[in-house]
Design a protein around this motif. Structure first.
Motif, PDB file in Angstrom:
ATOM      1  N   ASP A  73       0.803  -1.213   0.000  1.00  0.00           N
ATOM      2  CA  ASP A  73       0.000   0.000   0.000  1.00  0.00           C
ATOM      3  C   ASP A  73       0.839   1.267   0.000  1.00  0.00           C
ATOM      4  OD1 ASP A  73      -2.162  -1.623   0.070  1.00  0.00           O
ATOM      5  OD2 ASP A  73      -2.466  -1.441   2.229  1.00  0.00           O
ATOM      6  N   GLY A  74       2.102   1.155   0.134  1.00  0.00           N
ATOM      7  CA  GLY A  74       2.991   2.314   0.183  1.00  0.00           C
ATOM      8  C   GLY A  74       4.265   1.922   0.885  1.00  0.00           C
ATOM      9  N   GLU A  75       5.134   2.877   1.038  1.00  0.00           N
ATOM     10  CA  GLU A  75       6.428   2.571   1.633  1.00  0.00           C
ATOM     11  C   GLU A  75       6.318   2.142   3.083  1.00  0.00           C
ATOM     12  OE1 GLU A  75       9.630   5.219   0.953  1.00  0.00           O
ATOM     13  OE2 GLU A  75       9.112   5.482  -1.139  1.00  0.00           O
ATOM     14  N   GLY A  76       5.235   2.458   3.753  1.00  0.00           N
ATOM     15  CA  GLY A  76       5.056   2.081   5.146  1.00  0.00           C
ATOM     16  C   GLY A  76       5.081   0.585   5.368  1.00  0.00           C
ATOM     17  N   ASP A  77       4.767  -0.188   4.364  1.00  0.00           N
ATOM     18  CA  ASP A  77       4.737  -1.641   4.510  1.00  0.00           C
ATOM     19  C   ASP A  77       6.055  -2.298   4.136  1.00  0.00           C
ATOM     20  OD1 ASP A  77       1.292  -1.892   3.464  1.00  0.00           O
ATOM     21  OD2 ASP A  77       2.145  -1.784   5.469  1.00  0.00           O
ATOM     22  N   LEU A  78       6.979  -1.549   3.559  1.00  0.00           N
ATOM     23  CA  LEU A  78       8.280  -2.127   3.221  1.00  0.00           C
ATOM     24  C   LEU A  78       9.050  -2.450   4.499  1.00  0.00           C
ATOM     25  CD1 LEU A  78       9.413   0.136   0.253  1.00  0.00           C
ATOM     26  CD2 LEU A  78       8.645  -2.221   0.142  1.00  0.00           C
ATOM     27  N   CYS A  79       9.808  -3.496   4.447  1.00  0.00           N
ATOM     28  CA  CYS A  79      10.711  -3.899   5.537  1.00  0.00           C
ATOM     29  C   CYS A  79       9.980  -4.273   6.822  1.00  0.00           C
ATOM     30  CB  CYS A  79      11.727  -2.785   5.824  1.00  0.00           C
ATOM     31  SG  CYS A  79      12.666  -2.265   4.364  1.00  0.00           S
ATOM     32  N   GLN A  80       8.722  -4.636   6.723  1.00  0.00           N
ATOM     33  CA  GLN A  80       7.957  -4.979   7.921  1.00  0.00           C
ATOM     34  C   GLN A  80       8.091  -6.441   8.308  1.00  0.00           C
ATOM     35  OE1 GLN A  80       6.408  -2.663   9.924  1.00  0.00           O
ATOM     36  NE2 GLN A  80       7.578  -1.372   8.536  1.00  0.00           N
ATOM     37  N   LYS A  81       8.291  -7.315   7.336  1.00  0.00           N
ATOM     38  CA  LYS A  81       8.472  -8.745   7.623  1.00  0.00           C
ATOM     39  C   LYS A  81       9.973  -9.015   7.632  1.00  0.00           C
ATOM     40  CE  LYS A  81       4.140 -10.273   5.688  1.00  0.00           C
ATOM     41  NZ  LYS A  81       3.565 -11.510   6.185  1.00  0.00           N
ATOM     42  N   LYS A  82      10.445  -9.557   8.744  1.00  0.00           N
ATOM     43  CA  LYS A  82      11.884  -9.753   8.910  1.00  0.00           C
ATOM     44  C   LYS A  82      12.188 -11.220   9.171  1.00  0.00           C
ATOM     45  CE  LYS A  82      12.345  -5.150  10.786  1.00  0.00           C
ATOM     46  NZ  LYS A  82      12.582  -4.347  11.979  1.00  0.00           N
ATOM     47  N   PHE A  83      13.365 -11.636   8.694  1.00  0.00           N
ATOM     48  CA  PHE A  83      13.819 -13.002   8.931  1.00  0.00           C
ATOM     49  C   PHE A  83      15.319 -13.043   9.132  1.00  0.00           C
ATOM     50  CE2 PHE A  83      14.187 -12.469   4.363  1.00  0.00           C
ATOM     51  CZ  PHE A  83      15.391 -13.093   4.053  1.00  0.00           C
ATOM     52  N   ILE A  84      15.764 -14.077   9.808  1.00  0.00           N
ATOM     53  CA  ILE A  84      17.186 -14.379   9.957  1.00  0.00           C
ATOM     54  C   ILE A  84      17.382 -15.795   9.440  1.00  0.00           C
ATOM     55  CG2 ILE A  84      19.032 -14.883  11.606  1.00  0.00           C
ATOM     56  CD1 ILE A  84      18.025 -12.562  13.307  1.00  0.00           C
ATOM     57  N   LEU A  85      18.375 -15.960   8.579  1.00  0.00           N
ATOM     58  CA  LEU A  85      18.759 -17.274   8.072  1.00  0.00           C
ATOM     59  C   LEU A  85      19.865 -17.791   8.994  1.00  0.00           C
ATOM     60  CD1 LEU A  85      18.566 -19.406   5.787  1.00  0.00           C
ATOM     61  CD2 LEU A  85      20.312 -18.094   4.579  1.00  0.00           C
ATOM     62  N   LEU A  86      19.513 -18.676   9.914  1.00  0.00           N
ATOM     63  CA  LEU A  86      20.449 -19.208  10.906  1.00  0.00           C
ATOM     64  C   LEU A  86      21.125 -20.443  10.337  1.00  0.00           C
ATOM     65  CD1 LEU A  86      21.557 -19.056  13.815  1.00  0.00           C
ATOM     66  CD2 LEU A  86      19.642 -20.517  14.492  1.00  0.00           C
ATOM     67  N   THR A  87      22.470 -20.461  10.388  1.00  0.00           N
ATOM     68  CA  THR A  87      23.190 -21.510   9.679  1.00  0.00           C
ATOM     69  C   THR A  87      24.613 -21.688  10.200  1.00  0.00           C
ATOM     70  OG1 THR A  87      23.715 -22.272   7.454  1.00  0.00           O
ATOM     71  CG2 THR A  87      23.989 -19.917   7.881  1.00  0.00           C
ATOM     72  N   THR A  88      25.341 -22.583   9.556  1.00  0.00           N
ATOM     73  CA  THR A  88      26.775 -22.769   9.803  1.00  0.00           C
ATOM     74  C   THR A  88      27.497 -22.482   8.498  1.00  0.00           C
ATOM     75  OG1 THR A  88      26.700 -25.092   9.161  1.00  0.00           O
ATOM     76  CG2 THR A  88      26.383 -24.606  11.488  1.00  0.00           C
ATOM     77  N   GLU A  89      28.805 -22.392   8.576  1.00  0.00           N
ATOM     78  CA  GLU A  89      29.557 -22.187   7.332  1.00  0.00           C
ATOM     79  C   GLU A  89      29.520 -23.451   6.482  1.00  0.00           C
ATOM     80  OE1 GLU A  89      34.105 -23.064   8.747  1.00  0.00           O
ATOM     81  OE2 GLU A  89      33.379 -21.009   8.895  1.00  0.00           O
ATOM     82  N   ARG A  90      29.670 -23.281   5.194  1.00  0.00           N
ATOM     83  CA  ARG A  90      29.672 -24.360   4.209  1.00  0.00           C
ATOM     84  C   ARG A  90      28.339 -25.102   4.158  1.00  0.00           C
ATOM     85  NH1 ARG A  90      32.524 -21.717   1.905  1.00  0.00           N
ATOM     86  NH2 ARG A  90      32.169 -23.172   0.249  1.00  0.00           N
ATOM     87  N   SER A  91      27.248 -24.407   4.476  1.00  0.00           N
ATOM     88  CA  SER A  91      25.924 -25.041   4.475  1.00  0.00           C
ATOM     89  C   SER A  91      25.132 -24.712   3.213  1.00  0.00           C
ATOM     90  CB  SER A  91      25.127 -24.577   5.693  1.00  0.00           C
ATOM     91  OG  SER A  91      24.914 -23.185   5.624  1.00  0.00           O
ATOM     92  N   GLY A  92      25.671 -23.840   2.374  1.00  0.00           N
ATOM     93  CA  GLY A  92      24.923 -23.384   1.211  1.00  0.00           C
ATOM     94  C   GLY A  92      24.129 -22.122   1.506  1.00  0.00           C
ATOM     95  N   SER A  93      24.473 -21.438   2.592  1.00  0.00           N
ATOM     96  CA  SER A  93      23.705 -20.262   3.014  1.00  0.00           C
ATOM     97  C   SER A  93      23.861 -19.079   2.059  1.00  0.00           C
ATOM     98  CB  SER A  93      24.090 -19.850   4.427  1.00  0.00           C
ATOM     99  OG  SER A  93      25.468 -19.569   4.520  1.00  0.00           O
ATOM    100  N   THR A  94      25.030 -18.894   1.483  1.00  0.00           N
ATOM    101  CA  THR A  94      25.202 -17.799   0.526  1.00  0.00           C
ATOM    102  C   THR A  94      24.329 -18.056  -0.697  1.00  0.00           C
ATOM    103  OG1 THR A  94      27.447 -17.376   1.303  1.00  0.00           O
ATOM    104  CG2 THR A  94      26.878 -16.540  -0.891  1.00  0.00           C
TER     105      THR A  94
END
Length: 187
Positions: free
Chosen positions: A41-62
């Motif tokens: 509906d406008g810029e007010g809704d941008l960046c409202q849903k947040k996530f963290i990709l929790l991982t280890t190295e060499r897991s394919g996270s990149t």
């Protein structure tokens, strides 16, 4: 045999990422799992849903973060990397160094919380989308914040989703580590 299994795991991982993207965006207001249409509906809704990709190295996270970032309405990472045409998905990399040198236990919650908030702000500044996030390695979390449940409460209080990425095929982890040594560079 390994090639066939690898292709299966690649297809399966892509399907899982698609489901995760759908769950991040699922709402009457936003996209559904099978739709590339994302509206707000406008810029007010941008960046409202947040996530963290929790991982280890060499897991394919990149790779996973780059797949997430390619989806309309999803951003995984902040400032653009100099080497690649992708955002930097590992924003809190300084904590890996603190873990290596043994100083991670001295980090205060206020400092860590500010860094988490700043990481989300960076993603929103450089790549504003409906859903934003970045990857966080296990070793980048000061252990006291897990034991005291401060990180858990931060995630709950801020409505942050957690995507837990695990590479269970140990042979692929070992092969990835061997490739890094052979190339003498991370990616």
């Amino acid at each position: 045999m390994i090639t066939r299994n690898y292709k299966f795991h690649h297809i399966f991982a892509t399907l899982i990422v698609g489901i995760l993207i759908g769950s991040l965006l699922f709402s009457k207001k936003y996209a559904t799992l099978f739709s590339k249409e994302v509206s707000w509906d406008g810029e007010g809704d941008l960046c409202q849903k947040k996530f963290i990709l929790l991982t280890t190295e060499r897991s394919g996270s990149t790779w996973t973060c780059s797949l997430l970032h390619q989806q309309k309405g999803v951003s995984c990472g902040g400032k653009p990397q100099k080497k690649f045409d992708l955002p930097d998905s590992e924003i809190l990399g300084q904590y890996s160094e603190k873990a290596k040198d043994g100083t991670i236990a001295s980090v205060t919650w206020q400092e860590y919380q500010k860094d988490l908030d700043d990481a989300f702000a960076e993603v929103c500044q450089y790549n504003p989308e409906v859903s934003i996030g970045f990857k966080l390695m296990y070793n980048q979390i000061p252990p006291q914040f897990l034991e005291e449940r401060k990180l858990e409460n931060y995630l709950k209080d801020n409505g942050i989703s957690l995507i837990h990425l695990v590479r269970e095929a140990k042979i692929l982890v070992l092969a990835s580590k061997r490739d890094v040594k052979k190339r003498k560079k991370q990616y």
